[in-house]
Design a protein around this motif. Sequence first.
Motif, mmCIF file in Angstrom:
data_model
loop_
_atom_site.group_PDB
_atom_site.id
_atom_site.type_symbol
_atom_site.label_atom_id
_atom_site.label_comp_id
_atom_site.label_asym_id
_atom_site.label_seq_id
_atom_site.Cartn_x
_atom_site.Cartn_y
_atom_site.Cartn_z
ATOM 1 N N ILE B 114 0.863 -1.199 0.000
ATOM 2 C CA ILE B 114 0.000 0.000 0.000
ATOM 3 C C ILE B 114 0.891 1.237 0.000
ATOM 4 O O ILE B 114 0.689 2.164 -0.803
ATOM 5 C CB ILE B 114 -0.931 0.005 1.240
ATOM 6 C CG1 ILE B 114 -1.937 -1.137 1.161
ATOM 7 C CG2 ILE B 114 -1.645 1.346 1.360
ATOM 8 C CD1 ILE B 114 -2.849 -1.276 2.373
ATOM 9 N N GLU B 115 1.883 1.237 0.896
ATOM 10 C CA GLU B 115 2.774 2.398 1.015
ATOM 11 C C GLU B 115 3.506 2.659 -0.300
ATOM 12 O O GLU B 115 3.631 3.805 -0.733
ATOM 13 C CB GLU B 115 3.789 2.172 2.152
ATOM 14 C CG GLU B 115 3.231 2.450 3.532
ATOM 15 C CD GLU B 115 2.600 3.838 3.654
ATOM 16 O OE1 GLU B 115 3.228 4.820 3.214
ATOM 17 O OE2 GLU B 115 1.467 3.930 4.158
ATOM 18 N N SER B 116 3.986 1.589 -0.916
ATOM 19 C CA SER B 116 4.772 1.788 -2.147
ATOM 20 C C SER B 116 3.876 2.285 -3.285
ATOM 21 O O SER B 116 4.265 3.141 -4.069
ATOM 22 C CB SER B 116 5.528 0.507 -2.512
ATOM 23 O OG SER B 116 4.867 -0.221 -3.481
ATOM 24 N N ARG B 117 2.637 1.767 -3.344
ATOM 25 C CA ARG B 117 1.725 2.232 -4.399
ATOM 26 C C ARG B 117 1.358 3.701 -4.182
ATOM 27 O O ARG B 117 1.328 4.490 -5.134
ATOM 28 C CB ARG B 117 0.433 1.395 -4.381
ATOM 29 C CG ARG B 117 0.589 0.061 -5.065
ATOM 30 C CD ARG B 117 -0.779 -0.387 -5.549
ATOM 31 N NE ARG B 117 -0.907 -1.826 -5.530
ATOM 32 C CZ ARG B 117 -2.023 -2.471 -5.823
ATOM 33 N NH1 ARG B 117 -3.118 -1.805 -6.104
ATOM 34 N NH2 ARG B 117 -2.071 -3.789 -5.809
ATOM 35 N N ILE B 118 1.086 4.065 -2.915
ATOM 36 C CA ILE B 118 0.722 5.460 -2.618
ATOM 37 C C ILE B 118 1.889 6.374 -2.989
ATOM 38 O O ILE B 118 1.699 7.429 -3.611
ATOM 39 C CB ILE B 118 0.333 5.625 -1.127
ATOM 40 C CG1 ILE B 118 -0.993 4.936 -0.851
ATOM 41 C CG2 ILE B 118 0.256 7.107 -0.740
ATOM 42 C CD1 ILE B 118 -1.421 4.931 0.604
ATOM 43 N N ALA B 119 3.105 5.950 -2.625
ATOM 44 C CA ALA B 119 4.286 6.781 -2.920
ATOM 45 C C ALA B 119 4.428 6.981 -4.432
ATOM 46 O O ALA B 119 4.672 8.097 -4.894
ATOM 47 C CB ALA B 119 5.528 6.111 -2.346
ATOM 48 N N GLY B 120 4.233 5.910 -5.187
ATOM 49 C CA GLY B 120 4.371 5.985 -6.646
ATOM 50 C C GLY B 120 3.355 6.919 -7.273
ATOM 51 O O GLY B 120 3.690 7.801 -8.061
#
Lengths: 295, 370
Positions: B114-120
């Motif tokens: 979730i964190e990596s998708r939000i960051a992207g």
Amino acid sequence: MAHVTTMERENRRFGWLLTAPGLVLLAAVVLFPIVWAGITSFFNYSLIFPGYDDFAGLGNYAKAADDGEFLHSAWITLLFVVAVVGIQFVAGFVVALMLNDARRGKTVYYLILLCPLLINPVVVGLMWRMILHPTLGIVNWLLGTVGIEPVNWLGAPDMAFWTVVLVDIWHQVSFMVVLLLAGLSALPAEPYEAARVDGATPFQRFWHITLPMMKPVIVVTLLIRMIFAIKTYDIIYIMTRGGPGVATDLISYFIYRRAFVSLDLGEACAMAAMLLIVIAGLTAVLWRSMRQVQD
Amino acid sequence: MASIQLNSVSRIYGQGASAVHAVKGIDLQIEDGEFMIFLGPSGCGKSTTLRMIAGLEPVSQGDLLIDGQRVNDVDPAERDLAIVFQNYALYPHMSVRQNMAFGLKLRGTPGPEIESRIAGVAETLGIRPLLDRKPSQLSGGQRQRVALGRALVREPRAFLLDEPLSNLDAKLRSVMRTELIKLHRKLGTTMIHVTHDQVEAMTMGTRICIMRGGEIVQVGKPQDVYRDPADTFVAGFLATPPMNLIPARIEAAGEGLAVIAPGLSVPVPEAYRAAYAPYTGREVILGIRPEDLFETPEGAAPAAIDCSIETVEALGPETILNVKLGQGGSELAARLPAEGDWEVARQIRLFADSLRMHLFDPETTRKIAR
């Protein structure tokens, strides 16, 4: 300082002129009794020997804080407030949620629910006293038809407390329904649709969307009901007179008894002042919460 | 990615005599990876159609298929589509990060992903500094980006955009229009965009679906629909100013034909004569786009139009003249270069390229094929 034009000054003067009669009336019937009670609370003022000769300072307050009966009343009142507000909130919220989703007959349900709220508390008390009468009441008659022994609704200490709680819930629950339903109706529909597309179940939508978005309305509703519940007097006076014993001796009724039965007006005023401080504190929180709702 | 198919899909509100048909048995095939625009005036059924695809409105009749699978009774959550609403519909009590994470959490996506998708997505949309803010602390444009971000992190099969640009000011709308086009090119995901703004429709979509009164009037590539409108509604709806529509008559003129209206006579080019001949002596509607009127003769078959200037709208790069044809004639709009020196009430002569004229049947309002 902002410049005030002549027109603004005249408007203000006209505004004061219009509100003056109301303000004078309020000062006479609200402000004067409060100030008078506040002054009296610092004197040993008895209705047997009325007069301001015996200054007590904070003595009446100290006596009240040390008075076991007063503390018992405060405790009973706290239990009463938690019980009625808690149960009314849960029941009111469930009903409000159901009404909010109702597609047909919403107005009819709403009107039926409003009926108890429209009845005077004294009438409510008298009505329920008759309904719950140990020998003549319809409730015990109905219980008898299915073989249940008659219940002494208002005569047994534990039962009397919960009977009064239930009557107050019956009377006031629609207030919760009205306020919570107004809050629910005002919620925007789009976040729910977004949540449906996001994959939220009905319970998840209630938990993650409805409850947080309703928080300001819930806080205001609870505070208003708490303030009114603390002041409960009429139902107690009509139904139990604080009894049996002191089982339903809520603080408002206790203060009344101290003033007009024990005739100790000075101490009663001190107790009333303490109650006023609690209610004023809750009102301040309510005021701030309502400002947040507006924002 | 997904293909979406609507087979005779209707949405009916109410029952019996009081039933309202918001969408009337429409057929449409949206290809995988396509950027489809639903265009039409308010109440034409475009948003209702989008909401039926999303699953927020039930399909009253017909079949709705996503990737060939009938989804009429499938819950919105299971359709794996993401929608961006007109007023963004952000969760007001959640931060931007929580808004974006909500759908993923509900689907059981692991925290680090979730964190990596939000960051992207936050990086792509330039909303990284806003992640810990609440929606109330954002401007309209920022909220729009967050709403888009919330849809993007889900990596859905298709994006449904319900007039997401309509609440933005003109400048921001133009910027976001470009960004959406780039985003579609980058992701290649199917997008359906609902709008009543014909500029958005012309610039963004791979195809436009024009709707009116719950029905599809025309579907096609933006330039095709523009060049070859199916009826007077499409002709009058696309572009600003829209196509000039003038009540006229087809008359025999010498060996050929001419379209005659008060103050106007346009000879029918030889190429169109056979198609228009059956209409000789009948009423028609003549359509001329404002940009097909010129100061000097242009094209293979120019027709002179004498008129007087009613208003002059100098827009900078071009000027829109509203002119009146002769005595009792119609009013026309002409899109002309900015350099001209025009004065209100002056008599001028404009030229129409008759090869670019359109004729419509006044009874059916459909274009007369040629």
